[in-house]
Design a protein around this motif. Structure first.
Motif, PDB file in Angstrom:
ATOM      1  N   ASN A  32       0.798  -1.229   0.000  1.00 43.19           N
ATOM      2  CA  ASN A  32       0.000   0.000   0.000  1.00 43.19           C
ATOM      3  C   ASN A  32       0.832   1.281   0.000  1.00 43.19           C
ATOM      4  N   PRO A  33       1.683   1.463  -1.007  1.00 43.63           N
ATOM      5  CA  PRO A  33       2.442   2.716  -1.086  1.00 43.63           C
ATOM      6  C   PRO A  33       1.563   3.864  -1.569  1.00 43.63           C
ATOM      7  N   LEU A  34       2.057   5.074  -1.333  1.00 43.56           N
ATOM      8  CA  LEU A  34       1.398   6.284  -1.816  1.00 43.56           C
ATOM      9  C   LEU A  34       2.014   6.710  -3.144  1.00 43.56           C
ATOM     10  N   THR A  35       1.205   7.360  -3.970  1.00 45.43           N
ATOM     11  CA  THR A  35       1.668   7.934  -5.223  1.00 45.43           C
ATOM     12  C   THR A  35       1.311   9.418  -5.238  1.00 45.43           C
ATOM     13  N   PHE A  36       1.777  10.123  -6.244  1.00 44.85           N
ATOM     14  CA  PHE A  36       1.391  11.532  -6.374  1.00 44.85           C
ATOM     15  C   PHE A  36      -0.130  11.678  -6.371  1.00 44.85           C
ATOM     16  N   CYS A  68       0.714   1.038   5.290  1.00 44.44           N
ATOM     17  CA  CYS A  68       1.240   1.850   4.190  1.00 44.44           C
ATOM     18  C   CYS A  68       2.760   1.815   4.217  1.00 44.44           C
ATOM     19  N   SER A  69       3.356   1.560   3.060  1.00 50.07           N
ATOM     20  CA  SER A  69       4.812   1.478   2.954  1.00 50.07           C
ATOM     21  C   SER A  69       5.458   2.797   2.564  1.00 50.07           C
ATOM     22  N   GLY A  70       4.710   3.893   2.639  1.00 46.47           N
ATOM     23  CA  GLY A  70       5.269   5.205   2.332  1.00 46.47           C
ATOM     24  C   GLY A  70       5.191   5.539   0.853  1.00 46.47           C
ATOM     25  N   GLY A  71       5.983   6.509   0.446  1.00 51.54           N
ATOM     26  CA  GLY A  71       5.985   6.919  -0.953  1.00 51.54           C
ATOM     27  C   GLY A  71       6.549   5.835  -1.855  1.00 51.54           C
ATOM     28  N   ASP A  72       5.859   5.573  -2.952  1.00 52.33           N
ATOM     29  CA  ASP A  72       6.282   4.531  -3.877  1.00 52.33           C
ATOM     30  C   ASP A  72       7.660   4.855  -4.463  1.00 52.33           C
ATOM     31  N   VAL A  73       8.574   3.902  -4.365  1.00 53.10           N
ATOM     32  CA  VAL A  73       9.955   4.128  -4.816  1.00 53.10           C
ATOM     33  C   VAL A  73       9.993   4.480  -6.295  1.00 53.10           C
ATOM     34  N   HIS A  74       9.211   3.763  -7.101  1.00 44.88           N
ATOM     35  CA  HIS A  74       9.270   3.971  -8.550  1.00 44.88           C
ATOM     36  C   HIS A  74       8.402   5.142  -8.995  1.00 44.88           C
ATOM     37  N   ASP A  75       7.233   5.287  -8.367  1.00 42.58           N
ATOM     38  CA  ASP A  75       6.294   6.313  -8.814  1.00 42.58           C
ATOM     39  C   ASP A  75       6.574   7.687  -8.215  1.00 42.58           C
ATOM     40  N   ILE A  76       7.276   7.743  -7.078  1.00 38.28           N
ATOM     41  CA  ILE A  76       7.531   9.026  -6.427  1.00 38.28           C
ATOM     42  C   ILE A  76       9.023   9.315  -6.313  1.00 38.28           C
ATOM     43  N   ILE A  77       9.756   8.445  -5.633  1.00 32.83           N
ATOM     44  CA  ILE A  77      11.145   8.772  -5.311  1.00 32.83           C
ATOM     45  C   ILE A  77      11.989   8.904  -6.573  1.00 32.83           C
ATOM     46  N   MET A  94       2.442  19.617  -0.956  1.00 30.88           N
ATOM     47  CA  MET A  94       1.252  18.792  -1.123  1.00 30.88           C
ATOM     48  C   MET A  94       1.187  17.719  -0.035  1.00 30.88           C
ATOM     49  N   THR A  95       2.310  17.083   0.267  1.00 34.99           N
ATOM     50  CA  THR A  95       2.294  16.047   1.300  1.00 34.99           C
ATOM     51  C   THR A  95       1.973  16.657   2.658  1.00 34.99           C
ATOM     52  N   GLY A  96       2.511  17.827   2.934  1.00 38.15           N
ATOM     53  CA  GLY A  96       2.172  18.512   4.173  1.00 38.15           C
ATOM     54  C   GLY A  96       0.711  18.905   4.222  1.00 38.15           C
ATOM     55  N   ASP A  97       0.141  19.227   3.060  1.00 35.23           N
ATOM     56  CA  ASP A  97      -1.274  19.590   3.020  1.00 35.23           C
ATOM     57  C   ASP A  97      -2.173  18.417   3.388  1.00 35.23           C
ATOM     58  N   LEU A  98      -1.720  17.177   3.148  1.00 36.34           N
ATOM     59  CA  LEU A  98      -2.503  16.030   3.597  1.00 36.34           C
ATOM     60  C   LEU A  98      -2.602  16.019   5.119  1.00 36.34           C
ATOM     61  N   VAL A  99      -1.488  16.253   5.800  1.00 35.98           N
ATOM     62  CA  VAL A  99      -1.507  16.314   7.266  1.00 35.98           C
ATOM     63  C   VAL A  99      -2.397  17.453   7.734  1.00 35.98           C
ATOM     64  N   LYS A 100      -2.275  18.628   7.121  1.00 36.61           N
ATOM     65  CA  LYS A 100      -3.128  19.752   7.497  1.00 36.61           C
ATOM     66  C   LYS A 100      -4.606  19.410   7.313  1.00 36.61           C
ATOM     67  N   ALA A 101      -4.916  18.713   6.225  1.00 41.33           N
ATOM     68  CA  ALA A 101      -6.304  18.355   5.957  1.00 41.33           C
ATOM     69  C   ALA A 101      -6.824  17.364   6.995  1.00 41.33           C
ATOM     70  N   MET A 102      -5.981  16.413   7.415  1.00 39.79           N
ATOM     71  CA  MET A 102      -6.391  15.464   8.447  1.00 39.79           C
ATOM     72  C   MET A 102      -6.626  16.186   9.772  1.00 39.79           C
ATOM     73  N   ILE A 103      -5.751  17.102  10.113  1.00 35.08           N
ATOM     74  CA  ILE A 103      -5.892  17.845  11.359  1.00 35.08           C
ATOM     75  C   ILE A 103      -7.122  18.747  11.320  1.00 35.08           C
ATOM     76  N   GLY A 104      -7.383  19.318  10.162  1.00 36.37           N
ATOM     77  CA  GLY A 104      -8.459  20.299  10.051  1.00 36.37           C
ATOM     78  C   GLY A 104      -9.795  19.756   9.599  1.00 36.37           C
ATOM     79  N   CYS A 105      -9.945  18.435   9.471  1.00 43.62           N
ATOM     80  CA  CYS A 105     -11.173  17.891   8.886  1.00 43.62           C
ATOM     81  C   CYS A 105     -12.360  17.936   9.830  1.00 43.62           C
ATOM     82  N   GLY A 106     -12.120  18.192  11.130  1.00 40.28           N
ATOM     83  CA  GLY A 106     -13.216  18.308  12.088  1.00 40.28           C
ATOM     84  C   GLY A 106     -13.786  16.995  12.579  1.00 40.28           C
ATOM     85  N   LYS A 107     -13.238  15.869  12.124  1.00 37.36           N
ATOM     86  CA  LYS A 107     -13.719  14.552  12.530  1.00 37.36           C
ATOM     87  C   LYS A 107     -12.582  13.789  13.208  1.00 37.36           C
TER      88      LYS A 107
END
Length: 270
Positions: A32-36, A68-77, A94-107
């Motif tokens: 379960n890696p992340l991609t752009f 999650c195994s983090g950012g995909d080596v081939h698709d991101i790094i 953009m990656t920092g904005d994911l954290v901000k969105a999780m913190i600010g989602c109100g749930k």
């Protein structure tokens, strides 16, 4: 207000059941890696949760034995090594904005972690409000292993507040795996559960939250995060104002009437 029960994401699995949203990354063959694209879609989904009228709690679950195994080596790094500074900064923002969105989602967000949760996967658990794991879970902030600083996506601000400065420094400098029993002792994991019951326990916790005063839970989440930047006097005043707002809700009056009648209150989130 928006409804997210019918959301059909492209890059992760999504289900809303009884006001609980379940999300899990959808590439179990790669742990379960992340991609752009998945970064961006997750960011946009958590931003939309602010306005969701049909979701009260989020469970971020594992998928086929891994979180999650983090950012995909081939698709991101790989592509990052070829970008100029403008492109690199757009990505890290953009990656920092994911954290901000999780913190600010109100749930409230509950992570249910089996297997690996490393790199950005570890960050997702860190940005959650509560964290459950299996005894086999492996969590590592391994940015230094790929030649980067440990200060990624808010880790140097958030991780010390959860487990303490010295422990966070060790994990961020060395990139070593935090054993599940250490994470439990340090307060990173709220509880450890065997893999076969992990998601059930996460859903039980989510159901407990949805049965509570969910409007007030949103206020609690806001204060937990905003008070990082407040002095004690400011925090006490902010909580006075927040509690006064909650005292205007119907849930507060329901709780009073239930207490008088010696009954259990039934909260409706209004």
């Amino acid at each position: 207000m928006a409804r997210l029960a019918d959301l059909k994401p492209t890059h992760f699995e999504w289900q809303v059941r009884e006001r609980i949203a379940q999300v899990r990354l959808a590439r179990p063959d790669r742990k379960n890696p992340l991609t752009f694209d998945s970064y961006a879609e997750l960011r946009d989904t958590f931003r939309a949760l602010v306005y969701a009228e049909d979701v009260d709690v989020v469970v971020f679950a594992s998928n086929e034995g891994n979180f999650c195994s983090g950012g995909d080596v081939h698709d991101i790094i790989g592509p990052l090594t070829k970008m100029d500074m403008k492109g690199l900064l757009a990505f890290t923002r953009m990656t920092g904005d994911l954290v901000k969105a999780m913190i600010g989602c109100g749930k409230p967000i509950i992570s249910a972690v089996d297997g690996v949760a490393v790199g950005a996967g570890a960050i997702i658990t860190m940005a959650s409000d509560m964290r459950l794991a299996t005894p086999e879970a492996k969590c590592a902030f391994l940015f230094t292993r790929v030649g980067l600083a440990g200060c990624d996506m808010g880790a140097c601000a958030m991780l010390p507040r959860i487990i303490g400065q010295g422990r966070a420094a060790e994990l961020l400098y060395t990139g070593r795996t935090m054993r599940a029993e250490d994470g439990l002792a340090w307060g990173y994991w709220n509880a450890l559960h065997d893999a076969e019951v992990l998601e059930e326990k996460a859903m039980e916790l989510a159901e407990r939250l949805t049965a509570g005063p969910v409007f007030a839970h949103g206020i609690t989440k806001t204060q937990l995060n905003q008070e990082w930047n407040m002095g004690l006097d400011q925090a006490i005043e902010a909580e006075a104002q927040a509690q006064a707002i909650c005292m205007q809700t119907a849930d507060f009056e329901r709780a009073y009437r239930a207490f008088v009648a010696k009954e259990k209150p039934v909260f409706r989130g209004d």
